[in-house]
Design a protein around this motif. Structure first.
Motif, short mmCIF file in Angstrom:
data_model
loop_
_atom_site.label_atom_id
_atom_site.label_comp_id
_atom_site.label_asym_id
_atom_site.label_seq_id
_atom_site.Cartn_x
_atom_site.Cartn_y
_atom_site.Cartn_z
N GLU A 6 -4.25 -36.46 92.80
CA GLU A 6 -4.98 -35.29 93.27
C GLU A 6 -5.42 -35.48 94.72
N GLY A 8 -7.48 -33.00 98.18
CA GLY A 8 -8.04 -31.74 98.63
C GLY A 8 -9.51 -31.53 98.35
N ARG A 19 -8.81 -25.97 98.34
CA ARG A 19 -7.50 -25.96 97.69
C ARG A 19 -7.18 -27.38 97.26
N SER A 21 -4.67 -30.10 95.31
CA SER A 21 -3.26 -30.31 95.01
C SER A 21 -3.09 -31.46 94.04
N CYS A 22 -2.11 -31.33 93.18
CA CYS A 22 -1.75 -32.38 92.22
C CYS A 22 -0.29 -32.70 92.45
N TRP A 37 -5.70 -28.58 84.90
CA TRP A 37 -6.79 -29.03 85.77
C TRP A 37 -8.07 -29.12 84.93
N ASP A 74 4.25 -25.41 93.30
CA ASP A 74 5.11 -25.48 94.48
C ASP A 74 6.28 -26.37 94.10
N THR A 79 4.31 -30.02 93.43
CA THR A 79 2.86 -30.06 93.27
C THR A 79 2.38 -28.86 92.47
N ASN A 81 -1.07 -26.58 92.57
CA ASN A 81 -2.24 -26.34 93.40
C ASN A 81 -3.29 -25.54 92.65
N GLN A 83 -6.29 -23.18 93.87
CA GLN A 83 -7.07 -22.50 94.90
C GLN A 83 -8.40 -22.10 94.31
#
Length: 130
Positions: A6, A8, A19, A21-22, A37, A74, A79, A81, A83
């Motif tokens: 992880e 961000g 935001r 990210s993983c 998450w 993505d 990844t 994400n 937000q």
């Protein structure tokens, strides 16, 4: 070996955005999995907040974050994400991502149960303070 990392996290004022990210590595391209998450605040149980399927992109959100958080994949970056908008004083926690390998789709709130997940990241801290 499957691995999740992880990034961000940080400090943000109430009403602000972050935001997360993983980043996933070591997963076979043939694997189907759900990425979830979760967050855990001091003295509280780990709470599932959102999840997404790698196969059909189905998603689910906990009521506590619905309308404020958005999960997305993505594919190019491999990844997932998160937000986070309109952050509140009750949102601070360590945020983790996790993978449930072998699941093709999200089955509603079941994807928010931590015990279903096989691989976990180490977490990233989110702090909301003015």
């Amino acid at each position: 070996q499957e691995r999740l990392v992880e990034s961000g996290g940080g400090l943000v004022q109430p009403g602000g955005s972050l935001r997360l990210s993983c980043a996933a590595s070591g997963f076979s391209y043939m694997d189907n999995y759900v990425i979830g998450w979760f967050r855990q605040a001091p003295g509280k149980e780990r709470e599932g907040i959102s999840c997404v399927s790698s196969y059909d992109r189905s998603t689910y959100y906990a009521d506590s974050v619905k309308g404020r958080f958005t999960i997305s994949r993505d594919i190019a970056q491999n990844t997932v994400n998160l937000q986070m908008d309109s952050l509140r004083p009750e949102d601070p926690a360590v945020y983790f991502c996790a993978a449930e390998i072998g699941r093709h789709t999200v089955h509603g709130s079941l994807c928010l149960i931590p015990t279903y997940y096989d691989v976990w990241g180490r977490g990233t801290q989110v702090t909301v303070s003015s």
